[in-house]
Scaffold this motif. Structure first.
Motif, PDB file in Angstrom:
ATOM      1  N   LYS A 186       3.115 -79.722  46.003  1.00 23.28           N
ATOM      2  CA  LYS A 186       3.321 -78.861  44.842  1.00 23.28           C
ATOM      3  C   LYS A 186       2.008 -78.732  44.080  1.00 23.28           C
ATOM      4  N   VAL A 187       1.725 -77.513  43.619  1.00 20.58           N
ATOM      5  CA  VAL A 187       0.521 -77.253  42.832  1.00 20.58           C
ATOM      6  C   VAL A 187       0.970 -76.785  41.452  1.00 20.58           C
ATOM      7  N   SER A 188       0.462 -77.444  40.422  1.00 22.03           N
ATOM      8  CA  SER A 188       0.786 -77.069  39.051  1.00 22.03           C
ATOM      9  C   SER A 188      -0.510 -77.025  38.254  1.00 22.03           C
ATOM     10  N   ILE A 189      -1.047 -75.829  38.043  1.00 27.85           N
ATOM     11  CA  ILE A 189      -2.363 -75.709  37.403  1.00 27.85           C
ATOM     12  C   ILE A 189      -2.354 -74.746  36.220  1.00 27.85           C
ATOM     13  N   GLY A 190      -1.166 -74.369  35.763  1.00 34.46           N
ATOM     14  CA  GLY A 190      -1.081 -73.378  34.692  1.00 34.46           C
ATOM     15  C   GLY A 190      -1.835 -73.753  33.437  1.00 34.46           C
ATOM     16  N   ASP A 191      -1.861 -75.046  33.115  1.00 36.46           N
ATOM     17  CA  ASP A 191      -2.543 -75.465  31.879  1.00 36.46           C
ATOM     18  C   ASP A 191      -4.043 -75.199  31.931  1.00 36.46           C
ATOM     19  N   ASP A 192      -4.594 -75.021  33.142  1.00 38.83           N
ATOM     20  CA  ASP A 192      -6.030 -74.792  33.284  1.00 38.83           C
ATOM     21  C   ASP A 192      -6.395 -73.315  33.340  1.00 38.83           C
ATOM     22  N   LEU A 193      -5.400 -72.438  33.281  1.00 37.76           N
ATOM     23  CA  LEU A 193      -5.658 -71.008  33.419  1.00 37.76           C
ATOM     24  C   LEU A 193      -5.430 -70.292  32.093  1.00 37.76           C
ATOM     25  N   PHE A 194      -5.853 -69.042  32.021  1.00 33.34           N
ATOM     26  CA  PHE A 194      -5.697 -68.270  30.789  1.00 33.34           C
ATOM     27  C   PHE A 194      -5.735 -66.789  31.147  1.00 33.34           C
ATOM     28  N   GLY A 195      -5.259 -65.962  30.196  1.00 33.66           N
ATOM     29  CA  GLY A 195      -5.291 -64.511  30.394  1.00 33.66           C
ATOM     30  C   GLY A 195      -4.368 -64.089  31.522  1.00 33.66           C
ATOM     31  N   GLU A 196      -4.762 -63.040  32.227  1.00 32.07           N
ATOM     32  CA  GLU A 196      -4.013 -62.581  33.394  1.00 32.07           C
ATOM     33  C   GLU A 196      -4.437 -63.412  34.608  1.00 32.07           C
ATOM     34  N   SER A 197      -3.519 -63.586  35.564  1.00 32.55           N
ATOM     35  CA  SER A 197      -3.836 -64.432  36.714  1.00 32.55           C
ATOM     36  C   SER A 197      -3.171 -63.906  37.973  1.00 32.55           C
ATOM     37  N   ALA A 198      -3.864 -64.089  39.103  1.00 29.56           N
ATOM     38  CA  ALA A 198      -3.310 -63.684  40.397  1.00 29.56           C
ATOM     39  C   ALA A 198      -3.750 -64.672  41.459  1.00 29.56           C
ATOM     40  N   LEU A 199      -2.988 -64.726  42.534  1.00 31.10           N
ATOM     41  CA  LEU A 199      -3.253 -65.655  43.634  1.00 31.10           C
ATOM     42  C   LEU A 199      -3.357 -64.866  44.932  1.00 31.10           C
ATOM     43  N   TYR A 200      -4.449 -65.044  45.653  1.00 33.10           N
ATOM     44  CA  TYR A 200      -4.651 -64.388  46.947  1.00 33.10           C
ATOM     45  C   TYR A 200      -4.533 -65.439  48.042  1.00 33.10           C
ATOM     46  N   ILE A 201      -3.683 -65.174  49.032  1.00 30.36           N
ATOM     47  CA  ILE A 201      -3.483 -66.107  50.145  1.00 30.36           C
ATOM     48  C   ILE A 201      -4.385 -65.692  51.294  1.00 30.36           C
ATOM     49  N   LEU A 202      -5.359 -66.518  51.616  1.00 33.12           N
ATOM     50  CA  LEU A 202      -6.256 -66.234  52.737  1.00 33.12           C
ATOM     51  C   LEU A 202      -5.642 -66.702  54.048  1.00 33.12           C
ATOM     52  N   GLU A 203      -5.156 -67.945  54.065  1.00 36.33           N
ATOM     53  CA  GLU A 203      -4.537 -68.489  55.285  1.00 36.33           C
ATOM     54  C   GLU A 203      -3.459 -69.482  54.881  1.00 36.33           C
ATOM     55  N   GLY A 204      -2.461 -69.665  55.770  1.00 38.69           N
ATOM     56  CA  GLY A 204      -1.351 -70.553  55.460  1.00 38.69           C
ATOM     57  C   GLY A 204      -0.272 -69.802  54.717  1.00 38.69           C
ATOM     58  N   SER A 205       0.403 -70.485  53.790  1.00 33.17           N
ATOM     59  CA  SER A 205       1.465 -69.832  53.015  1.00 33.17           C
ATOM     60  C   SER A 205       1.736 -70.617  51.744  1.00 33.17           C
TER      61      SER A 205
END
Length: 290
Positions: A186-205
């Motif tokens: 599990k990845v939980s990193i919301g506290d380190d981000l701000f503004g608008e956010s997006a995630l790009y999947i290069l490989e895996g899932s």
């Protein structure tokens, strides 16, 4: 309540003898924070007769970020830069009032088999810097902050996050982060981000709220603070975003500006060849339709 606002699939685009996967801009999402353009190049396998040759072309009003996973590109620009970019390094070119550059396979690789794979990104400039003097910076891979955290391998390619700052000399408040995992977790990193956010999947899932998402997709978050997901083994993702600008940005070909009039002027300046030249280059990319 799902935190995924939009899913963007890669779409094929031609950048001159080379096909890429276009991710941004998208008709329902023109930008994520200050990020206005994202292309996924490759992985393209080329033989000794095939090479990347993106002829000199202009930019205004943006910074370009080139980040390679495999291969090599020789960057030349009208400021006088001539730098080979290799995997893990960052080419950061701020166009400001106008710059011209070419991107080619280096001479020593042109007659061999090679692979090219990477990301090309445009970050819009704040309105007070849209007409700044052009600048170019190359940051070696060894200078990019990288660390392990909760079993994840993280790189802060550009911007600020996780209490760290990349040496890439950015002009606004954003982040561009690589996350790799060898095992499911599990990845939980919301506290380190701000503004608008997006995630790009290069490989895996990755999985979120019972749904699984595969490579070549961008997941745009409704709220960056709620950024939590399950990452599969052997997965690489890129999380990017930041504070959006108050003014809309317009794109015309390779030009970005808060002013449509400025875009018209840049277009005419390129048609009339009033932009600075790249030393040693005689060809150029014509404005589409001219």
């Amino acid at each position: 309540m799902s935190n995924i606002d939009l899913i963007i699939e890669e779409r094929a685009a031609d950048i001159g003898n080379f096909m890429v996967g276009r991710l941004l801009p998208f008709r329902q999402k023109r930008a994520v924070g200050p990020f206005v353009f994202l292309d996924h190049m490759g992985p393209a396998k080329m033989n000794e007769r095939e090479n990347l040759d993106v002829l000199p072309h202009p930019h205004i009003g943006l910074s370009t970020l080139t980040y390679l996973f495999e291969g090599s590109i020789m960057h030349r620009d009208s400021i006088g830069s001539e730098v080979e970019i290799k995997p893990g390094a960052v080419n950061w070119m701020t166009a400001g009032k106008g710059v011209v550059h070419s991107e080619r396979t280096p001479e020593y690789l042109r007659e061999s088999n090679k692979t090219l794979h990477g990301l090309q990104i445009w970050v819009a400039l704040p309105i007070d810097l849209e007409e700044c003097e052009p600048k170019f910076t190359h940051i070696e891979a060894s200078d990019i902050p990288s660390w392990e955290q909760d079993g994840l391998k993280i790189k802060l390619i550009a911007g600020e996050a996780f209490g760290k700052k990349s040496p890439v000399p950015v002009h606004s408040h954003f982040y561009f982060v690589e996350i790799k995992s060898d095992k499911p977790q599990k990845v939980s990193i919301g506290d380190d981000l701000f503004g608008e956010s997006a995630l790009y999947i290069l490989e895996g899932s990755v999985s979120s709220e019972g749904n699984t998402y595969d490579p070549k997709q961008i997941l745009v978050a409704k709220d960056s603070k709620l950024c939590e997901f399950e990452i599969a083994a052997n997965t690489t993702v890129y999380i990017f975003g930041g504070e959006p600008f108050p003014e809309e940005r317009y794109i015309n070909w390779n030009f970005v500006s808060s002013s449509k009039e400025r875009l018209k002027k840049a277009r005419q300046d390129w048609i009339d060849q009033r932009f600075p030249k790249v030393e040693g280059e005689t060809e150029f990319v014509p404005y589409p339709g001219h």
